[in-house]
Design a protein around this motif. Structure first.
Motif, short mmCIF file in Angstrom:
data_model
loop_
_atom_site.label_atom_id
_atom_site.label_comp_id
_atom_site.label_asym_id
_atom_site.label_seq_id
_atom_site.Cartn_x
_atom_site.Cartn_y
_atom_site.Cartn_z
N VAL A 146 0.85 -1.20 0.00
CA VAL A 146 0.00 0.00 0.00
C VAL A 146 0.88 1.24 0.00
O VAL A 146 0.64 2.20 -0.75
N GLY A 147 1.92 1.22 0.84
CA GLY A 147 2.82 2.36 0.91
C GLY A 147 3.55 2.60 -0.40
O GLY A 147 3.66 3.74 -0.86
N LEU A 148 4.04 1.52 -1.02
CA LEU A 148 4.74 1.67 -2.30
C LEU A 148 3.80 2.23 -3.37
O LEU A 148 4.20 3.10 -4.15
N ASP A 149 2.58 1.73 -3.41
CA ASP A 149 1.60 2.24 -4.39
C ASP A 149 1.40 3.74 -4.20
O ASP A 149 1.33 4.51 -5.18
N ARG A 150 1.31 4.16 -2.94
CA ARG A 150 1.10 5.58 -2.67
C ARG A 150 2.33 6.40 -3.04
O ARG A 150 2.22 7.55 -3.49
N PHE A 151 3.52 5.83 -2.86
CA PHE A 151 4.74 6.55 -3.25
C PHE A 151 4.79 6.73 -4.77
O PHE A 151 5.21 7.79 -5.25
#
Length: 370
Positions: free
Chosen positions: A138-143
């Motif tokens: 989720v964090g990578l997608d948001r980055f």
């Protein structure tokens, strides 16, 4: 905005928001200078107290005041590893694209401002918190979404010829890119790192010395020493061509980057004496270069000079504690104590007691391994 390029060029120094800076931080948000000073010193608990007080006393009277204080509060909670509470702060927000976060919605408050009032730091926190909460994907997608957002903004500022804004968004692009590369690198996803860097270089970031240096570092990680040397040589060529004049790095920072790159090559070849020489040049130029200080001490340890390696780190902690006091350096110092002294437990307790008095609130004292 539909003005022709000549008109945009003529008006840019007036319309670029970064050429019309506020006189002080407090002109932007009440007591913002105090919050910034506390953050610089790592006084995260005091920040949380100040935000709570400002909210309870209704000191925040404009929409952007609330967002700015929320950003500091969320950052402080994250620094203190209170990730669930930080997430609750972000959950209290509407979608970042909501009209409630647009200056245009409040013309009576912001008569000369347009666009989003959401601080960039909040967008970054929105991306990084899921990773802290073990939701890596989720964090990578948001980055990646944040990277697209930054690049869209950068393209717009370039088209409008807003030079100061372009510099700011360029730095943000490199910052987000480095975050992504760091996360992929920690998982040894080297091909993804190479793809990200090659794509960025293809977009015109091939003259960014930090990015090219990181490329060289990853090339070393996968055993491509010749490729790393070429990347590091390219960085040195940039220095000789005066590329530091674009403002991304000062001349001293640029020269130290080149020296540290050279030292890495010496380290791989186990030429610790030459590496120490490069690091000493860095420290002479900037005694706050903690990477050079830490690595010089490690090289001295590899040369079996534990006494001097310990002195290097101890002197740094005494001279510039706010810069030198980080967990990596302390772990290395404690390892050296364990190798050098029979009574290392007593020495580490003394160090731990000192750290307790001067360390920022988010310092992980377990690194002393007592």
């Amino acid at each position: 905005m539909t003005e022709s390029p000549p008109v945009c060029q003529n008006l840019s120094r007036f319309t670029d928001p970064l050429t019309n800076a506020f006189g002080s931080l407090n002109d932007l948000v009440p007591d913002l200078a105090s919050l910034q000073d506390l953050a610089t010193r790592g006084s995260w608990r005091t920040i949380i107290d100040n935000v709570s007080r400002a909210r309870s006393q209704s000191l925040l009277t404009q929409p952007h005041h609330h967002l700015t204080y929320l950003a500091y509060n969320t950052l402080a909670l994250m620094k203190l590893r209170r990730f669930d509470e930080a997430q609750q702060e972000l959950d209290s927000l509407e979608d970042f694209n909501s009209s409630g976060y647009q200056y245009d919605t409040y013309p009576h408050i912001y008569p000369n401002r347009t666009g989003s009032m959401v601080p960039f730091s909040l967008r970054w926190l929105y991306a990084v918190l899921p990773i802290k909460l073990s939701n890596r994907q989720v964090g990578l997608d948001r980055f990646y979404e944040l990277l697209d957002f930054v690049r869209e903004k950068l393209a717009r500022k370039l088209a409008e010829k807003l030079e100061e804004s372009v510099k700011s968004w360029k730095k943000r692009e490199i910052f987000v890119l480095n975050c992504l590369i760091g996360y992929h690198l920690s998982s040894k996803e080297y091909n993804v790192c190479f793809d990200l860097m090659n794509e960025s270089i293809g977009r015109g970031n091939g003259l960014d010395p930090i990015l090219v240096s990181k490329l060289g570092f990853i090339q070393m990680q996968v055993g491509d020493l010749e490729g790393a040397k070429k990347s590091f040589n390219r960085v040195e060529e940039m220095l000789n061509e005066g590329k530091f004049e674009d403002g991304l790095l000062s001349e001293v920072e640029f020269r130290n980057l080149v020296s540290r790159n050279k030292a890495l090559i010496y380290l791989v070849g186990k030429d610790y004496v030459s590496a120490v020489r490069e690091y000493e040049e860095c420290i002479e130029r900037d005694y706050n270069d903690i990477v050079a200080i830490n690595n010089k001490a490690l090289c001295l340890m590899y040369l079996r000079d534990l006494s001097d390696s310990i002195k290097v780190l101890e002197n740094a902690l005494e001279r510039v504690p706010t810069v030198a006091l980080n967990e990596t350096l302390v772990v290395n110092l404690c390892s050296m104590y364990e190798l050098a002294y029979v009574n290392h437990s007593d020495i580490k307790r003394t160090l731990s007691s000192w750290i307790g008095r001067v360390a920022p609130d988010d310092f992980d004292s377990s690194c002393t391994r007592i």
